[in-house]
Design a protein around this motif. Structure first.
Motif, PDB file in Angstrom:
ATOM      1  N   HIS A 140       0.817  -1.213   0.000  1.00 34.64           N
ATOM      2  CA  HIS A 140       0.000   0.000   0.000  1.00 34.64           C
ATOM      3  C   HIS A 140       0.854   1.267   0.000  1.00 34.64           C
ATOM      4  N   ASP A 141       2.172   1.120   0.011  1.00 31.93           N
ATOM      5  CA  ASP A 141       3.060   2.290   0.082  1.00 31.93           C
ATOM      6  C   ASP A 141       4.336   1.989  -0.698  1.00 31.93           C
ATOM      7  N   THR A 142       4.239   2.009  -2.025  1.00 28.85           N
ATOM      8  CA  THR A 142       5.374   1.655  -2.869  1.00 28.85           C
ATOM      9  C   THR A 142       5.723   2.817  -3.794  1.00 28.85           C
ATOM     10  N   TRP A 143       7.039   3.023  -3.964  1.00 26.17           N
ATOM     11  CA  TRP A 143       7.554   4.059  -4.851  1.00 26.17           C
ATOM     12  C   TRP A 143       8.446   3.387  -5.894  1.00 26.17           C
ATOM     13  N   TYR A 192      -2.846   0.025  -4.711  1.00 25.09           N
ATOM     14  CA  TYR A 192      -2.193  -1.230  -4.356  1.00 25.09           C
ATOM     15  C   TYR A 192      -1.073  -1.534  -5.351  1.00 25.09           C
ATOM     16  N   GLN A 193       0.052  -2.047  -4.834  1.00 31.42           N
ATOM     17  CA  GLN A 193       1.249  -2.193  -5.668  1.00 31.42           C
ATOM     18  C   GLN A 193       1.014  -3.011  -6.931  1.00 31.42           C
ATOM     19  N   THR A 194       0.389  -4.176  -6.819  1.00 36.73           N
ATOM     20  CA  THR A 194       0.218  -5.032  -7.990  1.00 36.73           C
ATOM     21  C   THR A 194      -0.563  -4.314  -9.077  1.00 36.73           C
ATOM     22  N   ASP A 195      -1.656  -3.651  -8.693  1.00 38.78           N
ATOM     23  CA  ASP A 195      -2.451  -2.898  -9.662  1.00 38.78           C
ATOM     24  C   ASP A 195      -1.604  -1.817 -10.325  1.00 38.78           C
ATOM     25  N   GLY A 196      -0.843  -1.076  -9.504  1.00 40.10           N
ATOM     26  CA  GLY A 196      -0.049   0.028 -10.024  1.00 40.10           C
ATOM     27  C   GLY A 196       1.049  -0.418 -10.965  1.00 40.10           C
ATOM     28  N   LEU A 197       1.713  -1.536 -10.657  1.00 45.91           N
ATOM     29  CA  LEU A 197       2.792  -2.012 -11.526  1.00 45.91           C
ATOM     30  C   LEU A 197       2.251  -2.529 -12.848  1.00 45.91           C
ATOM     31  N   SER A 239       7.685  -7.468 -12.397  1.00 39.89           N
ATOM     32  CA  SER A 239       8.000  -8.125 -11.132  1.00 39.89           C
ATOM     33  C   SER A 239       7.220  -7.486  -9.995  1.00 39.89           C
ATOM     34  N   VAL A 240       6.250  -8.227  -9.432  1.00 40.40           N
ATOM     35  CA  VAL A 240       5.434  -7.706  -8.329  1.00 40.40           C
ATOM     36  C   VAL A 240       5.780  -8.436  -7.038  1.00 40.40           C
ATOM     37  N   GLU A 241       5.630  -7.747  -5.914  1.00 41.02           N
ATOM     38  CA  GLU A 241       5.958  -8.368  -4.617  1.00 41.02           C
ATOM     39  C   GLU A 241       4.854  -9.284  -4.091  1.00 41.02           C
ATOM     40  N   ASN A 277      -6.200 -10.924  -6.201  1.00 42.66           N
ATOM     41  CA  ASN A 277      -5.905  -9.638  -6.834  1.00 42.66           C
ATOM     42  C   ASN A 277      -4.907  -9.809  -7.984  1.00 42.66           C
ATOM     43  N   LEU A 278      -3.886 -10.637  -7.779  1.00 40.47           N
ATOM     44  CA  LEU A 278      -2.922 -10.914  -8.834  1.00 40.47           C
ATOM     45  C   LEU A 278      -3.627 -11.526 -10.039  1.00 40.47           C
TER      46      LEU A 278
END
Length: 349
Positions: free
Chosen positions: A148-151, A166-171, A194-196, A247-248
């Motif tokens: 929820h807090d990725t740069w 959310y990171q996966t959506d954003g990447l 590459s998603v976490e 979500n993935l």
């Protein structure tokens, strides 16, 4: 266009997720998993049912995938290690073949916590251009472990950019936006996304986390917990783990729709895999780094639209991390410049 590419050269997208054991996907037998789109990717392509992570932890796996070499030949100790710019990488091979190469997301080959401190500090520290493996387009970061807090950083710009939501959506958004608006359309492309998630911490989008909070799930026969408190915590984490995977899965569907809408589906190979698994109470253990199925067993699914007769094929032979580098090249009709220990599996696809 290079002599090694032609207008018919396929594009290659590799979707790499972190800490996803293959047992947590429907097509690999998990009745609780909500993964219809990953399952469809398998039914339309080829599924390897005994793919293994040779060294099941982030950095050694990523080093081997990126170079084709055994991690121990470079004395990779675990996770706090930085890859030398002298290593020949996947990007070098595809660049020289005339591809545009694009890296989006987590890198974890630049020293990690050991060089930069906390995950928050690491995420706000750019991977300098010489240490990006010569990917032509870079929309990446070292690591965050906070979906929820990725740069992220773009190319050699040291200014961190926040991923909305959310990171996966954003990447996935970053990857698709570049393919739509930023790529060189005169060249085929190789994108590594590459998603976490579902790597800890166990944090899913709010709606999915709520939907899974009280859902009944099946525990494996080898599930062990040394106290009622530990048991409850592990079960809660397992539910959120499934929510992160759902979500993935929805993002795999978004990518599929994007390829159709952009007219790319018929000439774009999609590979879906993970770097290692997660025990989550199996054998009374958590995390990875153990010689058990839940730790070393990873999904490996390849959809090649040029091979419709192979749809739904299942490959039983065991594979290892060292096979990925030559296989990615083989799918594009290329061969590594140097002799490597892995096998090109593209002929099975």
């Amino acid at each position: 266009m290079s002599e090694r590419t032609s207008p018919s050269s396929p594009n290659l997208i590799v979707v790499l997720c972190d800490q996803l054991r293959r047992q947590a996907i429907g097509c690999y037998g998990d009745a609780d998993a909500v993964t219809p789109h990953i399952d469809r990717l398998a039914s339309d392509g080829v599924r390897f049912v005994n793919s293994c992570s040779t060294y099941p932890i982030c950095v050694p796996f990523r080093f081997t995938m990126m170079t084709g070499h055994y991690a121990h030949t470079r004395l990779v100790p675990g996770i706090e290690w930085r890859m030398s710019p002298a290593e020949r990488t996947l990007a070098d091979e595809f660049n020289e073949a005339g591809y545009e190469t694009v890296y989006v997301g987590k890198w974890h080959l630049d020293g990690g916590h050991g060089r930069m401190g906390s995950a928050e500090q690491t995420n706000l520290t750019p991977v300098r251009r010489p240490y990006q493996g010569r990917w032509q387009k870079w929309l990446g970061f070292e690591l965050r472990n906070g979906p929820h807090d990725t740069w992220y950083f773009e190319d050699d710009d040291p200014t961190p950019k926040r991923i909305d939501g959310y990171q996966t959506d954003g990447l996935f958004d970053l990857a698709m936006d570049h393919l739509r608006n930023g790529r060189d359309k005169s060249k085929p492309f190789h994108l590594l996304l590459s998603v976490e998630p579902p790597h800890p911490p166990y944090e899913a989008p709010t709606d999915l986390e709520a939907a899974w909070a009280d859902r009944d799930i099946q525990l494996p026969l080898n599930f062990r917990a040394d106290s009622d408190e530990t048991r409850a915590r592990l079960i809660a984490q397992r539910r959120t783990y499934y929510a992160m995977i759902e979500n993935l899965d929805s993002n795999v569907e978004r990518l599929h729709r994007f390829l159709i809408d952009e007219g790319l589906e018929q000439n774009t190979i999609v590979v879906f895999l993970s770097d290692h698994g997660e025990l989550l109470g199996a054998h009374g253990l958590v995390s990875k780094q153990q010689p058990f199925e839940e730790s070393v067993g990873v999904p490996l699914i390849v959809f090649d639209p040029r091979q419709p007769d192979r749809a739904g094929s299942v490959i039983d032979e065991p594979t290892c991390t060292e096979d990925l580098f030559p296989t990615f090249l083989g799918l594009a009709g290329l061969q590594p410049r140097d002799q490597l220990p892995g096998r090109d599996l593209s002929g099975l696809v």
